[in-house]
Design a protein around this motif. Structure first.
Motif, PDB file in Angstrom:
ATOM      1  N   GLY A  30       0.808  -1.218   0.000  1.00 51.52           N
ATOM      2  CA  GLY A  30       0.000   0.000   0.000  1.00 51.52           C
ATOM      3  C   GLY A  30       0.838   1.264   0.000  1.00 51.52           C
ATOM      4  O   GLY A  30       0.582   2.199  -0.775  1.00 51.52           O
ATOM      5  N   TYR A  31       1.863   1.327   0.848  1.00 54.26           N
ATOM      6  CA  TYR A  31       2.710   2.530   0.908  1.00 54.26           C
ATOM      7  C   TYR A  31       3.545   2.685  -0.360  1.00 54.26           C
ATOM      8  O   TYR A  31       3.757   3.804  -0.834  1.00 54.26           O
ATOM      9  N   ALA A  32       4.034   1.575  -0.912  1.00 56.26           N
ATOM     10  CA  ALA A  32       4.816   1.671  -2.147  1.00 56.26           C
ATOM     11  C   ALA A  32       3.942   2.104  -3.319  1.00 56.26           C
ATOM     12  O   ALA A  32       4.395   2.844  -4.201  1.00 56.26           O
ATOM     13  N   THR A  33       2.671   1.685  -3.308  1.00 59.16           N
ATOM     14  CA  THR A  33       1.753   2.005  -4.411  1.00 59.16           C
ATOM     15  C   THR A  33       1.143   3.390  -4.269  1.00 59.16           C
ATOM     16  O   THR A  33       1.141   4.194  -5.228  1.00 59.16           O
ATOM     17  N   ASP A  34       0.614   3.692  -3.097  1.00 60.84           N
ATOM     18  CA  ASP A  34      -0.143   4.926  -2.893  1.00 60.84           C
ATOM     19  C   ASP A  34       0.696   6.092  -2.391  1.00 60.84           C
ATOM     20  O   ASP A  34       0.276   7.243  -2.464  1.00 60.84           O
ATOM     21  N   GLY A  35       1.871   5.797  -1.844  1.00 63.32           N
ATOM     22  CA  GLY A  35       2.767   6.853  -1.422  1.00 63.32           C
ATOM     23  C   GLY A  35       2.820   7.055   0.081  1.00 63.32           C
ATOM     24  O   GLY A  35       1.960   6.603   0.837  1.00 63.32           O
TER      25      GLY A  35
END
Length: 599
Positions: A137-142
């Motif tokens: 999630g953090y890698a995808t959404d920032g």
């Protein structure tokens, strides 16, 4: 210093890590029904995303775990070995006297993925998807880019534009360095996580089989293939000012897996103190503690000149032994039992005098003669740019004119079931090695810690693990879980965490007060990182130290160097209150990033 923070206490779980998003992730896993091992693994993958200047999927990790169900403490070695092609002769043929700290030459087998999968598969309880969800999630959404990450990218931007093109595609936005606080994404890394998960779930519906399949996809599948193609392909610019091919191959990755071992152990009163073995620097913590057992620290007073002097002098002796005797025990005869024995310790303790020692004095366990190879520096090209000057240092951080720094990450978790775990991940730093095309992460450069002189326990050899600085600590009290802690800091980890440990166990401070006590360290011995500099007699103390104490230390012969107040280390700790059995957590206020959570 506690900056208004209390020691956290709860009954569901306690978490502390060097980034608030990792801490929040770990607590979410506990609340979901996962155990401490699920939680620390999920947080570990989040740290790979949000602290890429300190660790990555291509890096390494050291883990200590206490499993309540079998009342056993184990060490998981996530330090990968050197490639089979890595020999002193290869580096000498390149005209090198040291292994450079950047590029592809110092790359080792990435150890973190296997270590996390071993921990999750054998000790965890949740499916792989639940554990990887937050990192994806953090890698995808920032996530908000940290100032230190932004600073590193800014300094290295010219290198990324001209030489390390894949690093440029990963970290630059429109060819420019992103600002601190910007929403940052790593879509290639997200894709790697997603493919690992997809291949795992395609292989089986069984939890353990999925974890094994993900590990196989990394070490024998698409990740290993991408690494092999990259290291054998185009040569890459490194600190030497020249371009070199890498030595790491897919076959090196295919034949290695993380091990689960018995940790090094010292019994100290009613405490059983566990550290990773001599493939790490971990036993120096135990050697220091054993030496200090012969002094009345409480009578000296926490933070007094006598206390600081005594602790520093014992550190010099322990780290001298590290330099002479520590290395991969699978390849070298490391006399650890003797180094920790009462007779050897008592003889070494006699060397602690009232004045600061200026020599590096390793001992002679079992009558063996110590030998510390001299690391001869290479002639490097002039540092006519800031990014080249930074490449000359093997440290992960952007080196500045201060003794304060952080070099890695830490996560510690205690759960309601009585489990206790602490991990120190590092390696795969964005500064030290280019991003592998298509994967979104860099390779670890831990090979730089080895010597090209043959015949030493930490000499370069094919398949040998380089001695790592990663050093978590786990303590039992009366055979019950008590403390788990770690800190960033490279060679200094086992000095800063020792100060915390003594503040709790000798002086009775609560965890939060202990992580804020005065920090200090000596740089008396050679650094593990290229160019392996040492500063004999130098004692670094935070400037909030009482001036009269500083004067007293100087009269004892220490070359005292003052660091900014509250700047040394970021100790993260969890534990169990022995009286009421509450779970406890604390995080250092230094750097304003470490975060503890308790419920």
């Amino acid at each position: 210093m506690n900056a208004g923070r209390p020691e956290l206490k709860g009954t569901v779980g306690a978490v502390s890590s060097t980034h608030w998003l990792a801490s929040g992730t770990a607590m979410a896993i506990l609340e979901k029904g996962g155990n401490a091992f699920d939680a620390v693994t999920a947080a570990g993958f989040v740290l790979q995303v949000v602290e890429p200047h300190y660790n990555g999927l291509g890096g390494d990790v050291s883990v200590l775990a206490y499993k309540a169900a079998d009342r056993r403490t184990t060490a998981i070695c996530g330090q990968g070995p050197m490639p089979q092609a890595a020999t002193p002769g290869h580096f000498h043929a390149l005209g090198l006297r040291q292994i450079p700290g950047s590029g592809l030459l110092p790359a080792v087998v990435p150890g973190a993925m296997s270590a996390w999968m071993r921990l999750l598969g054998e000790y965890g309880s949740l499916p792989l998807r639940d554990v990887l969800d937050a990192a994806i999630g953090y890698a995808t959404d920032g996530f908000p880019l940290l100032p230190d990450t932004a600073r590193a990218i800014q300094v290295l931007a010219p290198l990324f534009r001209t030489e390390w093109a894949e690093s440029g595609r990963t970290y630059l936005q429109g060819g420019e360095a992103p600002r601190a606080g910007a929403r940052f994404r790593n879509s290639a890394l997200a894709g790697t996580y997603q493919r690992l998960l997809r291949e795992a779930e395609t292989a089986s519906s069984d939890r353990e089989a999925q974890i094994a399949a993900a590990e196989s996809a990394f070490y024998q599948g698409f990740v290993a293939e991408a690494v092999d193609a990259f290291t054998s392909g185009a040569a890459v610019l490194d600190a030497t000012g020249r371009k070199h091919h890498g030595l790491l191959t897919g076959q090196d990755m295919a034949t290695w897996r993380a091990t689960i071992d018995a940790p090094a152990l010292l019994t100290y009163g009613n405490l059983a103190v566990h550290k990773p073995g001599p493939w790490s620097q971990g036993p120096v913590f135990l050697q220091q503690l054993a030496l200090l057992g012969g002094f009345d620290l409480r009578a000296m007073g926490l933070g007094s000149a006598e206390y600081i002097h005594t602790v520093a002098e014992c550190a010099k002796l322990a780290f001298a032994d590290r330099e002479a005797w520590y290395g991969d025990p699978a390849h070298s005869d490391v006399p650890l039992d003797t180094l920790l024995s009462p007779a050897y310790t008592a003889a070494r303790r006699e060397l602690v005098g009232s004045k600061a020692a200026m020599d590096l004095r390793p001992g002679s366990p079992d009558g063996r003669q110590p030998w510390i190879p001299v690391q001869q520096p290479d002639e490097l090209p002039p540092a006519d740019s800031e990014w080249m000057a930074q490449m000359h240092s093997g440290l992960p951080t952007i080196v500045q004119a201060t003794a304060a720094r952080g070099d890695t990450c830490t996560i510690a978790v205690a759960d309601r079931h009585g489990n206790l775990v602490v991990a120190v991940p590092s390696g795969g730093w964005l500064k030290s090695s280019p991003v592998v095309p298509g994967l979104g992460f860099s390779l670890g450069t831990r090979g730089q810690t080895m010597s090209l002189a043959e015949g030493h326990p930490n000499s370069l050899a094919p398949g040998r693990r380089p001695r790592t600085t990663l050093s978590p600590t786990l303590v039992l009290r009366d055979d019950e879980p008590y403390l788990a802690f770690g800190t960033p800091g490279g060679d200094r980890q086992d000095q800063w965490t020792l100060g915390f440990h003594l503040a709790v166990t000798e002086f009775g401070l609560d965890l939060q007060s202990a992580v804020g006590t005065l920090a200090f360290h000596t740089d008396h011995f050679p650094s593990s990182f290229t160019p392996h500099e040492s500063r004999p007699g130098v004692l670094v103390v935070e400037e909030n130290c009482d001036p009269s104490t500083v004067d007293a230390l100087r009269r004892r012969g220490h070359e005292v160097e003052l660091a900014p107040a509250f700047s040394l280390g970021k100790v993260c700790a969890v534990g169990v209150d022995p009286e009421h059995r509450f779970l406890r957590a604390a995080a250092s206020p230094r750097g304003s990033l470490a975060y503890a959570v308790g419920r």
